[in-house]
Design a protein around this motif. Structure first.
Motif, PDB file in Angstrom:
ATOM      1  N   VAL A 159     -16.857 -15.189 -53.704  1.00 46.21           N
ATOM      2  CA  VAL A 159     -15.478 -15.215 -54.188  1.00 46.21           C
ATOM      3  C   VAL A 159     -14.750 -14.005 -53.624  1.00 46.21           C
ATOM      4  O   VAL A 159     -15.365 -12.985 -53.294  1.00 46.21           O
ATOM      5  N   LYS A 160     -13.442 -14.110 -53.519  1.00 45.09           N
ATOM      6  CA  LYS A 160     -12.637 -12.975 -53.074  1.00 45.09           C
ATOM      7  C   LYS A 160     -12.402 -12.026 -54.243  1.00 45.09           C
ATOM      8  O   LYS A 160     -12.431 -12.439 -55.402  1.00 45.09           O
ATOM      9  N   PRO A 161     -12.158 -10.755 -53.967  1.00 49.12           N
ATOM     10  CA  PRO A 161     -11.961  -9.781 -55.050  1.00 49.12           C
ATOM     11  C   PRO A 161     -10.890 -10.178 -56.054  1.00 49.12           C
ATOM     12  O   PRO A 161     -11.079 -10.017 -57.264  1.00 49.12           O
ATOM     13  N   ALA A 162      -9.763 -10.716 -55.588  1.00 47.15           N
ATOM     14  CA  ALA A 162      -8.699 -11.096 -56.517  1.00 47.15           C
ATOM     15  C   ALA A 162      -9.131 -12.230 -57.433  1.00 47.15           C
ATOM     16  O   ALA A 162      -8.754 -12.276 -58.609  1.00 47.15           O
ATOM     17  N   VAL A 163      -9.949 -13.143 -56.908  1.00 44.08           N
ATOM     18  CA  VAL A 163     -10.471 -14.239 -57.727  1.00 44.08           C
ATOM     19  C   VAL A 163     -11.431 -13.689 -58.785  1.00 44.08           C
ATOM     20  O   VAL A 163     -11.397 -14.103 -59.948  1.00 44.08           O
ATOM     21  N   ALA A 164     -12.273 -12.746 -58.389  1.00 45.89           N
ATOM     22  CA  ALA A 164     -13.198 -12.132 -59.345  1.00 45.89           C
ATOM     23  C   ALA A 164     -12.438 -11.430 -60.463  1.00 45.89           C
ATOM     24  O   ALA A 164     -12.839 -11.489 -61.635  1.00 45.89           O
ATOM     25  N   ALA A 165     -11.349 -10.766 -60.117  1.00 48.63           N
ATOM     26  CA  ALA A 165     -10.546 -10.092 -61.142  1.00 48.63           C
ATOM     27  C   ALA A 165     -10.009 -11.090 -62.161  1.00 48.63           C
ATOM     28  O   ALA A 165     -10.038 -10.840 -63.364  1.00 48.63           O
ATOM     29  N   LEU A 217     -11.298 -14.122 -62.813  1.00 45.95           N
ATOM     30  CA  LEU A 217     -12.420 -14.687 -63.561  1.00 45.95           C
ATOM     31  C   LEU A 217     -12.924 -13.714 -64.619  1.00 45.95           C
ATOM     32  O   LEU A 217     -13.269 -14.115 -65.732  1.00 45.95           O
ATOM     33  N   GLY A 218     -12.968 -12.449 -64.273  1.00 52.98           N
ATOM     34  CA  GLY A 218     -13.449 -11.459 -65.220  1.00 52.98           C
ATOM     35  C   GLY A 218     -12.610 -11.391 -66.479  1.00 52.98           C
ATOM     36  O   GLY A 218     -13.091 -10.986 -67.544  1.00 52.98           O
ATOM     37  N   GLY A 219     -11.375 -11.825 -66.374  1.00 52.73           N
ATOM     38  CA  GLY A 219     -10.496 -11.820 -67.533  1.00 52.73           C
ATOM     39  C   GLY A 219     -10.882 -12.825 -68.599  1.00 52.73           C
ATOM     40  O   GLY A 219     -10.412 -12.736 -69.735  1.00 52.73           O
ATOM     41  N   TYR A 220     -11.750 -13.776 -68.247  1.00 58.22           N
ATOM     42  CA  TYR A 220     -12.205 -14.768 -69.222  1.00 58.22           C
ATOM     43  C   TYR A 220     -13.370 -14.254 -70.071  1.00 58.22           C
ATOM     44  O   TYR A 220     -13.804 -14.943 -70.989  1.00 58.22           O
ATOM     45  N   ALA A 221     -13.872 -13.072 -69.765  1.00 52.79           N
ATOM     46  CA  ALA A 221     -14.982 -12.489 -70.520  1.00 52.79           C
ATOM     47  C   ALA A 221     -14.456 -11.403 -71.444  1.00 52.79           C
ATOM     48  O   ALA A 221     -13.393 -10.817 -71.205  1.00 52.79           O
ATOM     49  N   ASN A 222     -15.219 -11.124 -72.498  1.00 49.50           N
ATOM     50  CA  ASN A 222     -14.791 -10.078 -73.421  1.00 49.50           C
ATOM     51  C   ASN A 222     -14.986  -8.699 -72.804  1.00 49.50           C
ATOM     52  O   ASN A 222     -15.690  -8.534 -71.805  1.00 49.50           O
ATOM     53  N   LEU A 255     -15.837  -2.255 -49.326  1.00 51.14           N
ATOM     54  CA  LEU A 255     -16.085  -1.740 -50.673  1.00 51.14           C
ATOM     55  C   LEU A 255     -14.798  -1.237 -51.317  1.00 51.14           C
ATOM     56  O   LEU A 255     -14.557  -1.457 -52.511  1.00 51.14           O
ATOM     57  N   ALA A 256     -13.963  -0.593 -50.535  1.00 53.16           N
ATOM     58  CA  ALA A 256     -12.689  -0.097 -51.070  1.00 53.16           C
ATOM     59  C   ALA A 256     -11.816  -1.254 -51.543  1.00 53.16           C
ATOM     60  O   ALA A 256     -11.152  -1.161 -52.589  1.00 53.16           O
ATOM     61  N   ASP A 257     -11.813  -2.345 -50.800  1.00 55.38           N
ATOM     62  CA  ASP A 257     -11.027  -3.519 -51.185  1.00 55.38           C
ATOM     63  C   ASP A 257     -11.557  -4.122 -52.484  1.00 55.38           C
ATOM     64  O   ASP A 257     -10.788  -4.490 -53.379  1.00 55.38           O
ATOM     65  N   ILE A 258     -12.879  -4.195 -52.599  1.00 53.04           N
ATOM     66  CA  ILE A 258     -13.495  -4.728 -53.815  1.00 53.04           C
ATOM     67  C   ILE A 258     -13.167  -3.853 -55.019  1.00 53.04           C
ATOM     68  O   ILE A 258     -12.742  -4.340 -56.071  1.00 53.04           O
ATOM     69  N   VAL A 259     -13.359  -2.564 -54.872  1.00 54.09           N
ATOM     70  CA  VAL A 259     -13.124  -1.645 -55.991  1.00 54.09           C
ATOM     71  C   VAL A 259     -11.649  -1.653 -56.401  1.00 54.09           C
ATOM     72  O   VAL A 259     -11.317  -1.579 -57.588  1.00 54.09           O
ATOM     73  N   ALA A 260     -10.757  -1.794 -55.421  1.00 52.86           N
ATOM     74  CA  ALA A 260      -9.327  -1.757 -55.714  1.00 52.86           C
ATOM     75  C   ALA A 260      -8.827  -3.037 -56.379  1.00 52.86           C
ATOM     76  O   ALA A 260      -7.881  -2.988 -57.177  1.00 52.86           O
ATOM     77  N   HIS A 261      -9.447  -4.178 -56.079  1.00 50.69           N
ATOM     78  CA  HIS A 261      -8.850  -5.447 -56.491  1.00 50.69           C
ATOM     79  C   HIS A 261      -9.713  -6.332 -57.382  1.00 50.69           C
ATOM     80  O   HIS A 261      -9.195  -7.278 -57.986  1.00 50.69           O
ATOM     81  N   ALA A 262     -11.005  -6.059 -57.501  1.00 46.16           N
ATOM     82  CA  ALA A 262     -11.877  -6.984 -58.225  1.00 46.16           C
ATOM     83  C   ALA A 262     -12.054  -6.649 -59.706  1.00 46.16           C
ATOM     84  O   ALA A 262     -12.591  -7.456 -60.456  1.00 46.16           O
ATOM     85  N   ARG A 263     -11.655  -5.453 -60.111  1.00 51.59           N
ATOM     86  CA  ARG A 263     -11.774  -5.030 -61.512  1.00 51.59           C
ATOM     87  C   ARG A 263     -13.225  -5.100 -61.992  1.00 51.59           C
ATOM     88  O   ARG A 263     -13.531  -5.682 -63.033  1.00 51.59           O
TER      89      ARG A 263
END
Length: 213
Positions: free
Chosen positions: A39-45, A47-52, A69-77
């Motif tokens: 998944v792309k970092p923005a998609v992971a961010a 999706l992560g919003g559906y978890a507590n 790694l910088a892109d992931i850390v900046a955008h994936a939450r």
């Protein structure tokens, strides 16, 4: 829950919700393009919003460079990075220092020599993850539905917390925990209908089995 669980390779809201509702301690998102779970970092961010908020969100990478790694850390939450490639101890320490996130280092296990080699990562990673060594020619280092001899870990003690992975299912989880002594486990292919396609019922069954361990 008897053992902590990480459900890895999540790519749909339904799967994330099932992991969260069932009591998963960790959820994992794969940022390795050859993987069917990518998944792309923005998609992971999203999706992560559906978890507590208590769930630890982990980003899995394979020999990623600093720009990725910088892109992931900046955008994936995400809360942690999982390094699942051939990263050296020096690279693990560098990633941890540069990006300011706890690091899980995945290590391939096939025999006693692999267990011994894992010692070199104890001082640089926050957590170790022991996975089955992939077969020759495999295009990804994990998620191959393969296990190893869990007894290889039974007599070892570690200065860092660790997680067992590789070929785990609801059916074999109790035996895997009994033989290895694991206090945390990671599953991906074992809760899928096919690579990259999570089954909500299998996620629920795995988490229920973990609660009985």
């Amino acid at each position: 829950m008897g053992v902590d669980v990480k459900i890895c390779g999540l790519s749909t809201p339904e799967a994330v919700k099932a992991a969260a509702a069932g009591g998963a301690r960790y959820i994992g998102f794969v940022f390795f393009p050859p993987s069917p779970r990518f998944v792309k970092p923005a998609v992971a961010a999203e999706l992560g919003g559906y978890a507590n908020g208590d769930i630890v969100r982990v980003g899995l990478t394979v020999d990623a460079d600093d720009a990725a790694l910088a892109d992931i850390v900046a955008h994936a939450r995400i809360d942690r990075l999982q390094l699942h490639g051939r990263e050296s101890p020096e690279r693990v320490a560098e990633v941890r220092r540069r990006f300011g996130l706890p690091v899980i280092k995945a290590l391939p296990i096939a025999g006693p020599d692999d267990v011994a080699a894992a010692r070199t990562y104890e001082e640089v990673a926050d957590m170790l993850l022991f996975d089955a060594r992939p077969p020759a020619g495999a295009d990804r280092p994990g998620g191959n539905a393969l296990s190893f001899d869990w007894r290889l870990l039974a007599a070892a003690t570690w200065r860092r917390p660790w997680m067992l992975a590789g070929g785990l299912t609801a059916a074999n989880l109790a035996e895997a925990v009994r033989q290895s002594g694991a206090g945390a486990v990671d599953v991906s292919s074992g809760v899928e209908d096919q690579p990259g396609v999570k089954n909500v019922l299998k996620i629920q069954e795995f988490l229920q089995a973990a609660g009985r361990c």
